[in-house]
Design a protein around this motif. Structure first.
Motif, short mmCIF file in Angstrom:
data_model
loop_
_atom_site.label_atom_id
_atom_site.label_comp_id
_atom_site.label_asym_id
_atom_site.label_seq_id
_atom_site.Cartn_x
_atom_site.Cartn_y
_atom_site.Cartn_z
N GLU A 148 -6.32 -9.44 -7.67
CA GLU A 148 -7.38 -9.85 -6.75
C GLU A 148 -8.48 -8.81 -6.64
N THR A 149 -8.10 -7.53 -6.60
CA THR A 149 -9.09 -6.49 -6.28
C THR A 149 -9.56 -5.68 -7.48
N ALA A 150 -8.77 -5.64 -8.53
CA ALA A 150 -9.03 -4.79 -9.71
C ALA A 150 -9.32 -3.35 -9.29
N SER A 151 -8.65 -2.92 -8.21
CA SER A 151 -8.92 -1.58 -7.68
C SER A 151 -8.31 -0.50 -8.59
N GLU A 152 -9.12 0.48 -8.87
CA GLU A 152 -8.68 1.58 -9.73
C GLU A 152 -7.54 2.36 -9.06
N GLN A 153 -7.66 2.46 -7.73
CA GLN A 153 -6.64 3.16 -6.96
C GLN A 153 -5.26 2.50 -7.14
N THR A 154 -5.26 1.18 -7.10
CA THR A 154 -4.00 0.44 -7.28
C THR A 154 -3.42 0.69 -8.66
N ARG A 155 -4.30 0.73 -9.64
CA ARG A 155 -3.82 0.98 -11.01
C ARG A 155 -3.13 2.36 -11.11
N VAL A 156 -3.77 3.36 -10.45
CA VAL A 156 -3.20 4.71 -10.49
C VAL A 156 -1.83 4.73 -9.82
N ARG A 157 -1.75 4.05 -8.66
CA ARG A 157 -0.44 3.99 -7.96
C ARG A 157 0.60 3.27 -8.81
N PHE A 158 0.16 2.24 -9.47
CA PHE A 158 1.06 1.47 -10.34
C PHE A 158 1.67 2.40 -11.41
N GLU A 159 0.81 3.19 -12.02
CA GLU A 159 1.28 4.11 -13.07
C GLU A 159 2.28 5.12 -12.50
N LEU A 160 1.93 5.61 -11.31
CA LEU A 160 2.79 6.59 -10.65
C LEU A 160 4.18 6.00 -10.40
N TYR A 161 4.21 4.77 -9.86
CA TYR A 161 5.50 4.14 -9.54
C TYR A 161 6.27 3.78 -10.80
N ALA A 162 5.55 3.38 -11.84
CA ALA A 162 6.21 3.10 -13.12
C ALA A 162 6.88 4.38 -13.63
N GLY A 163 6.21 5.51 -13.35
CA GLY A 163 6.78 6.83 -13.72
C GLY A 163 8.08 7.08 -12.96
N HIS A 164 8.11 6.68 -11.66
CA HIS A 164 9.35 6.85 -10.89
C HIS A 164 10.48 6.05 -11.50
#
Ligand code: AMP
Length: 529
Positions: A148-164
Motif C-alpha cells: 500500500e505505501t511502498a515505504s522505504e522504511q518498511t523495506r528496511v525493516r523487512f530486510e532487518l527482520y528477514a535477517g533475524h
C-alpha cells in the motif's frame, strides 16, 4: 601429494606391535585372575558426559577434547542451507509465500525432532521454534503494508527482520554435540547405569583397553591419540581393601611384565565434607600470594586459583615450588572418616607387601576423584613419567544419574608409556620370528609344500610359504634375510624319497627327515608344536 599421519597420532608397527600385544595379553590374564571382565566402550560419547564427569574446569574438557556436531539429518541441513541462501523479497508475493511455507516447514520438522528428543533442545533451537513463526507473521504484515505505501522504511525493516529469521535458522542445532573419548571412566559409568548393572551381585569389576583422544602438545610419551588399559570397580562398598586390591592388581601386572623401578605414590584428597573446607583455605592462601606486589606465580596457576585451585599443586614450574611447599596441605584437613579410610588403605597395602610413597601434592587432573588417589611412575620416560593414574570416585555414578551411594574406584595405565619404559629397560623384544621358510621347487613339490605348510601351522609353527617358485640360491638367501630359523627344502629328490631337507640356518647343518621326524625335530628346536 604425500599423505602423513596427522599431528600427535602415530602408527604402531611391527616388531613394536608384538610388544603391545604382549602387554595387552598379560593385562587380560592378570585382570582375569582378579575376577575382572572386559567391557568394550564406544570411542565417542555425548560431550556432556565428559563435561559433567571430568569437569568443566579441567584442561581436558576446556581445551583438549576433539568435539564435533553430529550430522543426523543431512537433508534437513541442506534444506536449511537453501533457506539461508534464498532471501525473501518484499515485492514478490509468490516468492514470499513460498519462502514462508518452506521456513515454516523447516521449523515444524525441527520442532518434531526436538520434541521426540532426536535432536538436542538447545536454547538456540528452542528460540528458532518459538520466534520464527512470529517473525514470519511480522514479515507478512510488512509486506502487506509495503504493497500500500511502498515505504522505504518498511523495506528496511523487512530486510532487518528477514535477517533475524536467517540468524535463528542458522543457530538451530541439527545434530548432537559429540566428543571422541578423552578417557574411559565416564563411559564405563555411563554403561553401568544404562544397563542397570547395579543389580549384579557383588562388586562389578570391569576393564577396558583402547585409544583415547586429547588435543595435547605432542612430545615423547604424549600423543593426541594414545592408549589406555583401565579398570574400574563399582558397587556399594568403599572398603579400603578394594583400593588396595586394585593397586595390587596393577603391581602384579607390572611385575609380570618385568617393569623395574615402578614407584607407587598415594594420597587422599578428602570427600565432599572436608575437601571444600580445605579448598577454601587453599584458595585463600593462593589469593594472598596472588595479591602480593610481585607474585611468583605463572599464568596457569594464577588462572587456576578460581577454576581449579587443587591443580596448582600439580605445577612443575621451578619458580612455584617454594610457594607450593608452604601451602596448606589436605592431609592436615581430612575429616575423621577420610583420615580413617586413608590409614586403612595404607595398612591394606602393607598387608599385601606393596611399597608406596605418600605425596600430598598428588591431586590428579580430573574432577571426579575423591579420597584415594594414586599414580605410578616408571623410569626411562623423562618428564612424562607417569605410567598410571587412578583413584576413588564415589559420587560419580550418582552425578551421572545412577543409584545414589554407589561407590567406584579405578585406574588407567598409559599403554604408550608402559611400552616405552619396557623398551628403555631392554624388555622390549618379543620373539616373533619365522620357524620355517618352506622352499619348494617344481609344481609337484608346490602341491606337497602347501599340505606340509598347513600341517606345520596347525602344529603351531610360524611358516613362510613362497607364493611363487624362487631359484634355490635366492630362496635360501631370502630365508636368511627373513631371519627364519630353519629352511625346509622340498624338491623332486625329496618327493621321490618321501622326505624333506631341513637346514638350520644359524650353522648351516642339515638333515633329511620324514614328516613325523621333522615335526619332532622342530619341536625340540623351537619349544613349540
Ligand atoms: P589420566 O587419564 O590423565 O589420569 O592419565 C592416565 C595415564 O594415561 C597417565 O598416567 C599417562 O600414562 C597416560 N596418558 C595421559 N595422557 C596421555 C597422552 N596425551 N599421551 C600418552 N599417554 C597419556
Amino acid at each position: 601429494m604425500k599423505f602423513q599421519a596427522i599431528k600427535g597420532v602415530r602408527d604402531i608397527l611391527p616388531p613394536e606391535s608384538a610388544l603391545w600385544n604382549r602387554v595387552e595379553q598379560t593385562a587380560r590374564e592378570v585382570f582375569r585372575t582378579f575376577g575382572f571382565s572386559e567391557i568394550r566402550i564406544p570411542d565417542a560419547e555425548h560431550t556432556e558426559l565428559f563435561t559433567r564427569s571430568v569437569g568443566e574446569g579441567t584442561d581436558i574438557v576446556s581445551k583438549e577434547m576433539f568435539s564435533f556436531q553430529d550430522h543426523e539429518y543431512p537433508d534437513l541441513d541442506r534444506f536449511r542451507g537453501t533457506l539461508i541462501f534464498h532471501q525473501p523479497t518484499i515485492e514478490d508475493r509468490m516468492q514470499f509465500d513460498l519462502y514462508k511455507a518452506q521456513v515454516s516447514g523447516f521449523v515444524n520438522e525441527l520442532s518434531k525432532h526436538v520434541s521426540k528428543r532426536e535432536l538436542p533442545s538447545t536454547p538456540e533451537s528452542l528460540r528458532a521454534i518459538t520466534e520464527i513463526p512470529t517473525l514470519l507473521a511480522q514479515l507478512e504484515n510488512m509486506r502487506e503494508q509495503y504493497r500500500e505505501t511502498a515505504s522505504e522504511q518498511t523495506r528496511v525493516r523487512f530486510e532487518l527482520y528477514a535477517g533475524h529469521v536467517r540468524d535463528r535458522l542458522r543457530a538451530a542445532q541439527l545434530g548432537d554435540n559429540l566428543s571422541l573419548r578423552p578417557e574411559g571412566t565416564a563411559s564405563v559409568v555411563r554403561a553401568y547405569i544404562e544397563h542397570g548393572m547395579h543389580v549384579l551381585p557383588g562388586n562389578v569389576k570391569l576393564y577396558y583397553m583402547g585409544p583415547m583422544f586429547r588435543r595435547e602438545r605432542p612430545q615423547r610419551g604424549r600423543y593426541r591419540q594414545f592408549y589406555q588399559i583401565g579398570a574400574e570397580v563399582l558397587g556399594t562398598s568403599d572398603a579400603p581393601g578394594i583400593d588396595a586390591e586394585v593397586i595390587g592388581m596393577l603391581m602384579t601386572l607390572f611385575e609380570q611384565l618385568k617393569l623395574k623401578g615402578a614407584v607407587l605414590s598415594i594420597n587422599s584428597i578428602g570427600d565432599s565434607k572436608c575437601r571444600p573446607v580445605y579448598l577454601e583455605k587453599l584458595r585463600a592462601a593462593l589469593v594472598k600470594i596472588r595479591d602480593q606486589p610481585e607474585p611468583q606465580m605463572g599464568h596457569d596457576s594464577l588462572s587456576r586459583i578460581e577454576t581449579n585451585p587443587l591443580r596448582v599443586l600439580d605445577s612443575k614450574l621451578e619458580s612455584e615450588q617454594a610457594i607450593i611447599e608452604k601451602l596448606p596441605r589436605i592431609g592436615d584437613h581430612l575429616c575423621a572418616d577420610c583420615r580413617g579410610h586413608y590409614d586403612e588403605v595404607k595398612r591394606q597395602l602393607t598387608l599385601r607387601g606393596i611399597a608406596y610413597q605418600e605425596n600430598w601434592r598428588l591431586v590428579r587432573g580430573l574432577d571426579y576423584y575423591m579420597r584415594t588417589t594414586f599414580e605410578i611412575t616408571a623410569p626411562g620416560l623423562g618428564s612424562q613419567n607417569a605410567v598410571c593414574g587412578g583413584g576413588r570416585y564415589d559420587g560419580l555414578v550418582e552425578l551421572l544419574g545412577g543409584p545414589a551411594a554407589t561407590k567406584g574406584i579405578g585406574f588407567a595405565i598409559g599403554t604408550d608409556r608402559l611400552v616405552l619404559s619396557l623398551q628403555e629397560a631392554g624388555e622390549g623384544t618379543v620373539q616373533e620370528g619365522l620357524d620355517v621358510y618352506l622352499a619348494w621347487f617344481g609344481a609337484a613339490a608346490q602341491a606337497a609344500a602347501i599340505g606340509l605348510a598347513k600341517r606345520l601351522r596347525e602344529a603351531g609353527f610360524v611358516v613362510e610359504l613362497p607364493a611363487i617358485e624362487i631359484k634355490f640360491g635366492k630362496s635360501l638367501g631370502l630365508a636368511d634375510r627373513l631371519k627364519a630359523r630353519h629352511a625346509v627344502i622340498l624338491g623332486d629328490d625329496e618327493l621321490a624319497a618321501k622326505v624333506v631337507t631341513v637346514k638350520r640356518l644359524a650353522d648351516g647343518s642339515q638333515k633329511k627327515l620324514a614328516e613325523p621326524e621333522l615335526l619332532a625335530y622342530l619341536s625340540a628346536e623351537t619349544g613349540k608344536g
